[in-house]
Structure formats: structure tokens, C-alpha cells
Design a protein around this motif. Structure first.
Motif, PDB file in Angstrom:
ATOM      1  N   CYS A 211      -2.533  -1.679  -8.070  1.00  0.00           N
ATOM      2  CA  CYS A 211      -1.332  -2.774  -7.543  1.00  0.00           C
ATOM      3  C   CYS A 211      -0.225  -2.767  -8.130  1.00  0.00           C
ATOM      4  O   CYS A 211       0.439  -3.936  -8.400  1.00  0.00           O
TER       5      CYS A 211
ATOM      6  N   PHE B 258      -8.356   4.117  -2.816  1.00  0.00           N
ATOM      7  CA  PHE B 258      -7.139   3.736  -2.419  1.00  0.00           C
ATOM      8  C   PHE B 258      -6.142   3.457  -3.709  1.00  0.00           C
ATOM      9  O   PHE B 258      -6.758   2.853  -4.662  1.00  0.00           O
ATOM     10  N   TYR B 259      -5.080   3.786  -3.609  1.00  0.00           N
ATOM     11  CA  TYR B 259      -4.022   3.599  -4.441  1.00  0.00           C
ATOM     12  C   TYR B 259      -3.251   2.353  -3.969  1.00  0.00           C
ATOM     13  O   TYR B 259      -2.445   2.794  -2.994  1.00  0.00           O
ATOM     14  N   SER B 260      -2.928   1.348  -4.711  1.00  0.00           N
ATOM     15  CA  SER B 260      -2.138   0.104  -4.043  1.00  0.00           C
ATOM     16  C   SER B 260      -0.798   0.165  -5.069  1.00  0.00           C
ATOM     17  O   SER B 260      -0.867   0.109  -6.256  1.00  0.00           O
ATOM     18  N   TRP B 261       0.336  -0.126  -4.240  1.00  0.00           N
ATOM     19  CA  TRP B 261       1.639  -0.373  -4.941  1.00  0.00           C
ATOM     20  C   TRP B 261       2.456  -1.205  -4.089  1.00  0.00           C
ATOM     21  O   TRP B 261       2.210  -1.409  -2.970  1.00  0.00           O
ATOM     22  N   HIS B 262       3.350  -1.622  -4.741  1.00  0.00           N
ATOM     23  CA  HIS B 262       4.368  -2.612  -4.200  1.00  0.00           C
ATOM     24  C   HIS B 262       5.896  -1.882  -4.274  1.00  0.00           C
ATOM     25  O   HIS B 262       6.166  -1.333  -5.157  1.00  0.00           O
TER      26      HIS B 262
ATOM     27  N   SER C 229      -3.139   5.843   0.266  1.00  0.00           N
ATOM     28  CA  SER C 229      -1.868   5.286  -0.157  1.00  0.00           C
ATOM     29  C   SER C 229      -1.319   4.001   0.412  1.00  0.00           C
ATOM     30  O   SER C 229      -1.206   4.098   1.756  1.00  0.00           O
ATOM     31  N   ILE C 230      -1.667   2.853  -0.337  1.00  0.00           N
ATOM     32  CA  ILE C 230      -1.349   1.607   0.515  1.00  0.00           C
ATOM     33  C   ILE C 230      -0.221   0.901  -0.288  1.00  0.00           C
ATOM     34  O   ILE C 230      -0.440   0.614  -1.295  1.00  0.00           O
ATOM     35  N   ASN C 231       0.767   0.502   0.572  1.00  0.00           N
ATOM     36  CA  ASN C 231       1.742  -0.445  -0.030  1.00  0.00           C
ATOM     37  C   ASN C 231       1.296  -1.846   0.392  1.00  0.00           C
ATOM     38  O   ASN C 231       1.498  -2.090   1.597  1.00  0.00           O
ATOM     39  N   THR C 232       0.840  -2.313  -0.569  1.00  0.00           N
ATOM     40  CA  THR C 232       0.520  -4.084  -0.211  1.00  0.00           C
ATOM     41  C   THR C 232       1.605  -4.880  -0.210  1.00  0.00           C
ATOM     42  O   THR C 232       1.245  -5.993   0.004  1.00  0.00           O
TER      43      THR C 232
END
Length: 302
Positions: free
Chosen positions: A17, A43-47, A77-80
């Protein structure tokens, strides 16, 4: 990780994150630790709060390539959190600039190899301080009234719900601020085209649609999102040609939605949108709002 997976193998576990994919502690360092310790990653989370939609696209591709390079080819790949740059003036978060930003971003996501992207946020708290310092990132007012960017989700809903089969379009370079996306329904009764302009100069374009699968007359409706028009029909015409062509100008920070249909059902026009208070429209307050925003971010992150 192992304990949780043993309890329920369907659980997805990931992180970190990060708010900066350029921070190697949360990219290479994080992934190196996982590899060295043989820890799986679902999953890999990022902003990312970006200056342009193309920045979001390139970040999405960077994350995907990074994961693949460490062997996490099946990791999502999840842009949270994503939105326009948080230091953008409040009026540009609420008006057609962010609407065009949103439309271009959602279009580029289709080719970004990103699994999920969650916009921040839906409804904002009724907090005038946050609005005064330009930190209200919501799609709706606190009492649920649409802001202009929320109209893009309605337009995108029409495109995906009614015309989910993607059509071939000319090669697109989103770095110039112009994006487009087109689809057709499974029964071939509807075609939708979404064309968006984020901060590019006013540009003339020709919309050419070939091999239209109807042998009878059909309607062509043009919906527009700009400062005065909020997903409203500005043109309603008929055609019976198997090749439709129309030349128009798309202005900066506007979105055009075209629906070609031989059915009797057409998308609803957009609802009324919230007005932007005068004090938030005055550019004279921009430096003060930006300074207050920076100070609050320093206090929050340090």
C-alpha cells in the motif's frame, strides 16, 4: 501468511500500500525481502495522485513490469487510491477538468495491465476546511449530489453495460491528452464511442465508424460533458449508411459520448450537478490553499 492461508486458502494477502512507487524501500526492497524469504504475494497495492492520466498509465505499467521482473507474474496490481494531483485547486477537482481527467484515466486503464483501480473517494464528509484547502476529492457532495466528474462513471457504465465488446480503434497516445474507447453490444444493436480531452488544445477530429451491422435506419446521439452541459444530448440525428462519418472539434477539458443504435432504448442524460461556491472559484486563493495543504501533508506524514 502461512497461518492465514492454512486457515483459508482463498484469502488474498498482499501489500505494501505504498504512496510512492519511486520509493525503493517499498518497491525493490519489499519485493526483494519476499523473494529472499520465499513469501508469496497475491496482490501489490499502491496509490497515485497524478498530474495527468498518462502518469497513471505509466505508473501502472511500471508496477506490472516490476512485479514480473521479480517473478510475481500472477500477482495482482491494485491501485487502491487514485485521483488528480491532491494539490490541484478545488474547482478543478469538481469541474470538467477532473471529469476529463477521469475519462482519460479510465480509458488508459484498459491497456495498463492493472487488475483493479479504486478511485478516492465517493462521498466526502461535510468539512468546509477540507474544501477550502482543496482536499475534497469526492465524486459526490456530502448529501449525495453529483459533481461533474461523477458523470464519467455514468458514461462509462453506459459503454460497458450496453456495448461490452471492445472495437478496434486507431493507435492511441494518451500523453497528448486525447483518449478514445469504443464498444459494440453482443447483439450488435448498439455502438458507443467515448472521446475525451484532458488539457490538450481544442482539436478537430473525424469520427469514422465502418461496417455498421444494420441494413436499416439508425439513430446517432451525441452526449456532451463540458462546463454548461452535463452528459446531455446535444445532437440527435438519423443515418442509414454502413459507414458513419462526422467531423467535430473536441474542446479542452471536455468529454464526448456517441451512441449509435437501431433499438428504441437510449442512455439517460446526466442528473444536475453541484455548483462550485464562488470562493472556491477565485484563483486568488489558490496559493493560500496550496500552502495550507502542504503544511497539513507535512504534519500528517512526518
Amino acid at each position: 501468511m502461512q497461518t492465514l492461508k492454512a486457515y483459508n486458502p482463498s484469502l488474498k494477502i498482499g501489500g505494501p500500500c505504498t504512496s510512492s512507487i519511486a520509493d525503493t524501500n517499498f518497491t525493490h526492497g519489499f519485493l526483494t525481502y519476499l523473494v529472499n524469504n520465499e513469501i508469496p504475494l497475491d496482490f501489490y497495492s499502491w496509490h497515485h495522485y497524478a498530474d495527468t492520466p498518462h502518469d497513471l498509465y505509466t505508473s501502472s505499467r511500471t508496477v506490472r513490469n516490476l512485479l514480473d521482473s521479480y517473478g510475481f507474474v500472477d500477482c495482482e496490481s491494485i491501485n487502491t487510491e487514485w485521483n488528480i494531483n491532491i494539490l490541484t485547486p478545488q474547482r478543478d477537482k469538481d469541474n470538467t477538468k477532473n471529469a476529463a481527467f477521469t475519462a482519460c484515466s479510465l480509458t488508459t486503464f484498459q491497456d495498463a495491465s492493472i487488475d483493479h483501480a479504486f478511485r478516492y473517494r465517493g462521498t466526502q464528509d461535510n468539512n468546509w476546511l477540507m474544501r477550502l484547502i482543496s482536499f475534497d476529492l469526492a465524486l459526490f457532495t456530502h448529501d449525495g449530489i453529483y459533481k461533474t466528474p461523477a458523470l464519467i462513471y455514468k458514461a462509462m457504465h453506459y459503454l460497458i453495460r450496453d456495448t461490452p465488446i471492445r472495437l478496434t480503434t486507431p493507435t492511441m497516445d494518451a500523453s497528448n491528452g486525447i483518449t478514445y474507447l469504443a464498444g459494440i453490444s453482443e447483439d450488435k444493436s448498439n455502438i458507443t464511442v467515448l472521446i475525451s480531452n484532458f488539457e490538450a488544445e481544442d482539436m478537430e477530429y473525424t469520427l469514422n465508424i465502418e461496417n455498421i451491422p444494420w441494413n436499416s435506419s439508425y439513430r446517432v446521439l451525441h452526449y456532451l460533458i463540458d462546463d454548461e452541459t452535463h452528459l446531455e444530448i446535444t445532437e440527435d440525428m438519423n443515418s442509414d449508411s454502413s459507414a458513419f462519418s462526422l467531423t467535430k472539434t473536441i474542446e479542452t477539458s471536455t468529454v464526448n459520448l456517441f451512441r449509435l443504435t437501431n433499438s428504441s432504448t437510449i442512455p439517460d442524460e446526466g442528473p444536475p450537478v453541484a455548483s462550485i461556491p464562488l470562493i472556491l472559484r477565485l484563483k486568488i486563493f489558490d496559493p493560500i490553499a496550496a500552502l495550507l495543504g502542504i503544511l497539513i501533508m507535512i504534519l500528517f506524514f512526518t
